[in-house]
Design a protein around this motif. Structure first.
Motif, PDB file in Angstrom:
ATOM      1  N   ARG A  89       0.792  -1.237   0.000  1.00 11.56           N
ATOM      2  CA  ARG A  89       0.000   0.000   0.000  1.00 11.56           C
ATOM      3  C   ARG A  89       0.820   1.280   0.000  1.00 11.56           C
ATOM      4  NH1 ARG A  89       0.397  -1.570   5.174  1.00 11.56           N
ATOM      5  NH2 ARG A  89       0.605   0.015   6.793  1.00 11.56           N
ATOM      6  N   ASP A  90       2.018   1.273   0.527  1.00 13.15           N
ATOM      7  CA  ASP A  90       2.834   2.487   0.623  1.00 13.15           C
ATOM      8  C   ASP A  90       3.812   2.652  -0.535  1.00 13.15           C
ATOM      9  OD1 ASP A  90       1.634   3.332   2.980  1.00 13.15           O
ATOM     10  OD2 ASP A  90       3.036   2.196   4.234  1.00 13.15           O
ATOM     11  N   GLU A  91       3.880   1.668  -1.417  1.00 13.18           N
ATOM     12  CA  GLU A  91       4.807   1.766  -2.535  1.00 13.18           C
ATOM     13  C   GLU A  91       4.234   2.672  -3.622  1.00 13.18           C
ATOM     14  OE1 GLU A  91       6.263  -1.957  -3.921  1.00 13.18           O
ATOM     15  OE2 GLU A  91       6.740  -2.663  -1.907  1.00 13.18           O
ATOM     16  N   GLU A  92       5.107   3.416  -4.258  1.00 13.36           N
ATOM     17  CA  GLU A  92       4.670   4.347  -5.304  1.00 13.36           C
ATOM     18  C   GLU A  92       4.139   3.636  -6.531  1.00 13.36           C
ATOM     19  OE1 GLU A  92       4.295   7.694  -5.370  1.00 13.36           O
ATOM     20  OE2 GLU A  92       4.683   7.517  -3.214  1.00 13.36           O
ATOM     21  N   THR A  93       4.736   2.504  -6.867  1.00 13.90           N
ATOM     22  CA  THR A  93       4.248   1.704  -7.993  1.00 13.90           C
ATOM     23  C   THR A  93       4.221   0.238  -7.583  1.00 13.90           C
ATOM     24  OG1 THR A  93       6.458   1.430  -8.930  1.00 13.90           O
ATOM     25  CG2 THR A  93       5.161   3.303  -9.731  1.00 13.90           C
ATOM     26  N   VAL A  94       3.339  -0.492  -8.221  1.00 14.51           N
ATOM     27  CA  VAL A  94       3.206  -1.924  -7.963  1.00 14.51           C
ATOM     28  C   VAL A  94       3.467  -2.651  -9.279  1.00 14.51           C
ATOM     29  CG1 VAL A  94       1.616  -3.731  -7.241  1.00 14.51           C
ATOM     30  CG2 VAL A  94       1.519  -1.503  -6.147  1.00 14.51           C
ATOM     31  N   GLU A  95       4.144  -3.769  -9.204  1.00 16.94           N
ATOM     32  CA  GLU A  95       4.443  -4.547 -10.392  1.00 16.94           C
ATOM     33  C   GLU A  95       3.149  -4.976 -11.078  1.00 16.94           C
ATOM     34  OE1 GLU A  95       5.513  -5.519  -7.302  1.00 16.94           O
ATOM     35  OE2 GLU A  95       7.509  -4.645  -7.377  1.00 16.94           O
ATOM     36  N   LYS A  96       3.184  -5.013 -12.399  1.00 16.38           N
ATOM     37  CA  LYS A  96       1.985  -5.362 -13.178  1.00 16.38           C
ATOM     38  C   LYS A  96       1.408  -6.727 -12.810  1.00 16.38           C
ATOM     39  CE  LYS A  96       2.764  -2.484 -17.227  1.00 16.38           C
ATOM     40  NZ  LYS A  96       2.930  -2.462 -18.692  1.00 16.38           N
ATOM     41  N   PRO A  97       2.238  -7.771 -12.627  1.00 18.30           N
ATOM     42  CA  PRO A  97       1.650  -9.078 -12.290  1.00 18.30           C
ATOM     43  C   PRO A  97       0.903  -9.075 -10.951  1.00 18.30           C
ATOM     44  CG  PRO A  97       3.894  -9.359 -13.069  1.00 18.30           C
ATOM     45  CD  PRO A  97       3.682  -7.890 -12.898  1.00 18.30           C
ATOM     46  N   LEU A  98       1.449  -8.385  -9.952  1.00 21.06           N
ATOM     47  CA  LEU A  98       0.763  -8.317  -8.658  1.00 21.06           C
ATOM     48  C   LEU A  98      -0.537  -7.538  -8.766  1.00 21.06           C
ATOM     49  CD1 LEU A  98       3.662  -7.748  -6.104  1.00 21.06           C
ATOM     50  CD2 LEU A  98       2.387  -9.835  -6.573  1.00 21.06           C
ATOM     51  N   PHE A  99      -0.489  -6.437  -9.498  1.00 21.73           N
ATOM     52  CA  PHE A  99      -1.686  -5.628  -9.673  1.00 21.73           C
ATOM     53  C   PHE A  99      -2.746  -6.420 -10.439  1.00 21.73           C
ATOM     54  CE2 PHE A  99      -4.305  -2.091 -11.088  1.00 21.73           C
ATOM     55  CZ  PHE A  99      -4.355  -1.343  -9.928  1.00 21.73           C
ATOM     56  N   GLY A 100      -2.322  -7.139 -11.460  1.00 18.26           N
ATOM     57  CA  GLY A 100      -3.251  -7.976 -12.225  1.00 18.26           C
ATOM     58  C   GLY A 100      -3.830  -9.104 -11.392  1.00 18.26           C
ATOM     59  N   LEU A 101      -3.018  -9.666 -10.502  1.00 24.53           N
ATOM     60  CA  LEU A 101      -3.489 -10.732  -9.623  1.00 24.53           C
ATOM     61  C   LEU A 101      -4.608 -10.237  -8.719  1.00 24.53           C
ATOM     62  CD1 LEU A 101      -3.254 -13.598  -8.446  1.00 24.53           C
ATOM     63  CD2 LEU A 101      -1.481 -12.707  -6.910  1.00 24.53           C
ATOM     64  N   VAL A 102      -4.449  -9.039  -8.188  1.00 25.76           N
ATOM     65  CA  VAL A 102      -5.496  -8.471  -7.331  1.00 25.76           C
ATOM     66  C   VAL A 102      -6.781  -8.265  -8.132  1.00 25.76           C
ATOM     67  CG1 VAL A 102      -6.176  -6.416  -6.015  1.00 25.76           C
ATOM     68  CG2 VAL A 102      -3.938  -7.452  -5.644  1.00 25.76           C
ATOM     69  N   GLY A 103      -6.659  -7.751  -9.347  1.00 25.59           N
ATOM     70  CA  GLY A 103      -7.841  -7.562 -10.187  1.00 25.59           C
ATOM     71  C   GLY A 103      -8.512  -8.880 -10.543  1.00 25.59           C
ATOM     72  N   ALA A 104      -7.716  -9.876 -10.890  1.00 25.43           N
ATOM     73  CA  ALA A 104      -8.264 -11.185 -11.253  1.00 25.43           C
ATOM     74  C   ALA A 104      -8.927 -11.860 -10.054  1.00 25.43           C
ATOM     75  CB  ALA A 104      -7.162 -12.079 -11.820  1.00 25.43           C
ATOM     76  N   ALA A 105      -8.296 -11.762  -8.892  1.00 23.30           N
ATOM     77  CA  ALA A 105      -8.875 -12.359  -7.686  1.00 23.30           C
ATOM     78  C   ALA A 105     -10.169 -11.648  -7.288  1.00 23.30           C
ATOM     79  CB  ALA A 105      -7.863 -12.314  -6.542  1.00 23.30           C
ATOM     80  N   THR A 106     -10.205 -10.341  -7.492  1.00 25.78           N
ATOM     81  CA  THR A 106     -11.422  -9.584  -7.197  1.00 25.78           C
ATOM     82  C   THR A 106     -12.558 -10.024  -8.115  1.00 25.78           C
ATOM     83  OG1 THR A 106     -10.138  -7.679  -6.440  1.00 25.78           O
ATOM     84  CG2 THR A 106     -12.423  -7.267  -7.076  1.00 25.78           C
ATOM     85  N   LEU A 107     -12.275 -10.119  -9.401  1.00 27.49           N
ATOM     86  CA  LEU A 107     -13.302 -10.563 -10.347  1.00 27.49           C
ATOM     87  C   LEU A 107     -13.720 -12.007 -10.066  1.00 27.49           C
ATOM     88  CD1 LEU A 107     -12.101  -8.958 -13.677  1.00 27.49           C
ATOM     89  CD2 LEU A 107     -14.100  -8.351 -12.309  1.00 27.49           C
ATOM     90  N   ALA A 108     -12.774 -12.854  -9.727  1.00 31.10           N
ATOM     91  CA  ALA A 108     -13.106 -14.236  -9.386  1.00 31.10           C
ATOM     92  C   ALA A 108     -14.029 -14.278  -8.176  1.00 31.10           C
ATOM     93  CB  ALA A 108     -11.831 -15.035  -9.117  1.00 31.10           C
ATOM     94  N   ASN A 109     -13.758 -13.448  -7.180  1.00 27.48           N
ATOM     95  CA  ASN A 109     -14.590 -13.385  -5.989  1.00 27.48           C
ATOM     96  C   ASN A 109     -16.012 -12.961  -6.341  1.00 27.48           C
ATOM     97  OD1 ASN A 109     -14.831 -13.789  -3.244  1.00 27.48           O
ATOM     98  ND2 ASN A 109     -13.192 -12.379  -2.727  1.00 27.48           N
ATOM     99  N   ILE A 110     -16.141 -11.998  -7.241  1.00 32.10           N
ATOM    100  CA  ILE A 110     -17.466 -11.533  -7.655  1.00 32.10           C
ATOM    101  C   ILE A 110     -18.208 -12.656  -8.372  1.00 32.10           C
ATOM    102  CG2 ILE A 110     -18.672  -9.970  -9.232  1.00 32.10           C
ATOM    103  CD1 ILE A 110     -16.437  -7.909  -8.609  1.00 32.10           C
ATOM    104  N   PHE A 111     -17.539 -13.314  -9.330  1.00 36.27           N
ATOM    105  CA  PHE A 111     -18.201 -14.359 -10.095  1.00 36.27           C
ATOM    106  C   PHE A 111     -18.535 -15.574  -9.244  1.00 36.27           C
ATOM    107  CE2 PHE A 111     -16.404 -12.059 -13.806  1.00 36.27           C
ATOM    108  CZ  PHE A 111     -17.620 -11.787 -14.418  1.00 36.27           C
ATOM    109  N   ILE A 112     -17.707 -15.900  -8.278  1.00 36.56           N
ATOM    110  CA  ILE A 112     -18.031 -16.994  -7.365  1.00 36.56           C
ATOM    111  C   ILE A 112     -19.290 -16.644  -6.566  1.00 36.56           C
ATOM    112  CG2 ILE A 112     -17.282 -18.205  -5.273  1.00 36.56           C
ATOM    113  CD1 ILE A 112     -14.415 -18.089  -6.450  1.00 36.56           C
ATOM    114  N   ALA A 113     -19.366 -15.417  -6.092  1.00 35.51           N
ATOM    115  CA  ALA A 113     -20.526 -14.990  -5.302  1.00 35.51           C
ATOM    116  C   ALA A 113     -21.808 -15.042  -6.120  1.00 35.51           C
ATOM    117  CB  ALA A 113     -20.302 -13.575  -4.764  1.00 35.51           C
ATOM    118  N   VAL A 114     -21.723 -14.633  -7.375  1.00 38.86           N
ATOM    119  CA  VAL A 114     -22.939 -14.516  -8.198  1.00 38.86           C
ATOM    120  C   VAL A 114     -23.329 -15.845  -8.841  1.00 38.86           C
ATOM    121  CG1 VAL A 114     -23.873 -13.414 -10.265  1.00 38.86           C
ATOM    122  CG2 VAL A 114     -22.532 -12.074  -8.644  1.00 38.86           C
ATOM    123  N   LEU A 115     -22.365 -16.585  -9.344  1.00 39.04           N
ATOM    124  CA  LEU A 115     -22.678 -17.768 -10.139  1.00 39.04           C
ATOM    125  C   LEU A 115     -22.783 -19.071  -9.348  1.00 39.04           C
ATOM    126  CD1 LEU A 115     -20.456 -16.980 -13.242  1.00 39.04           C
ATOM    127  CD2 LEU A 115     -22.908 -16.589 -12.965  1.00 39.04           C
TER     128      LEU A 115
END
Length: 117
Positions: A89-115
């Motif tokens: 949270r305090d880093e100025e930039t985050v590596e693309k793979p880590l940032f993508g992982l958070v986005g993918a996990a968030t979307l997975a969480n949404i789809f698991i909840a809905v589907l």
């Protein structure tokens, strides 16, 4: 009890909206390599954790069935999200793979909840 459950479901949705919204606002910066985890993402993930635990407790107290496997998978994804966002949270930039992982996990969480019914 149903009103309380619905209130926590609404707050849970607000948490996921903050997490996903924070992710989406950084997509342009991700292309430039300057994406970071914004405070809304941390607060959204924490809101999801607190309201999710409350929802499980309220549903069990009201004698509704709870799919523990589904809840366990959603909790595991949320812990990964929360851990990454909290640590970076305090880093100025985050590596693309880590940032993508958070986005993918968030979307997975949404789809698991809905589907997953």
């Amino acid at each position: 009890m149903d009103v309380l459950i619905h209130l926590f479901v609404g707050l849970h949705i607000v948490g996921i909206a903050a997490l996903l919204g924070g992710f989406l606002t950084q997509m342009k910066a991700l292309g430039k390599g300057t994406a970071r985890f914004v405070p809304a993402m941390l607060h959204g993930a924490l809101t999801m954790l607190v309201t999710g635990v409350a929802l499980v407790g309220l549903n069990q107290a009201d004698h509704h069935s709870v799919n523990t496997i589904k809840i366990g998978i959603k909790l595991a994804l949320l812990i990964v999200i929360l851990g990454l966002v909290y640590v970076k949270r305090d880093e100025e930039t985050v590596e693309k793979p880590l940032f993508g992982l958070v986005g993918a996990a968030t979307l997975a969480n949404i789809f698991i909840a809905v589907l997953w019914t």
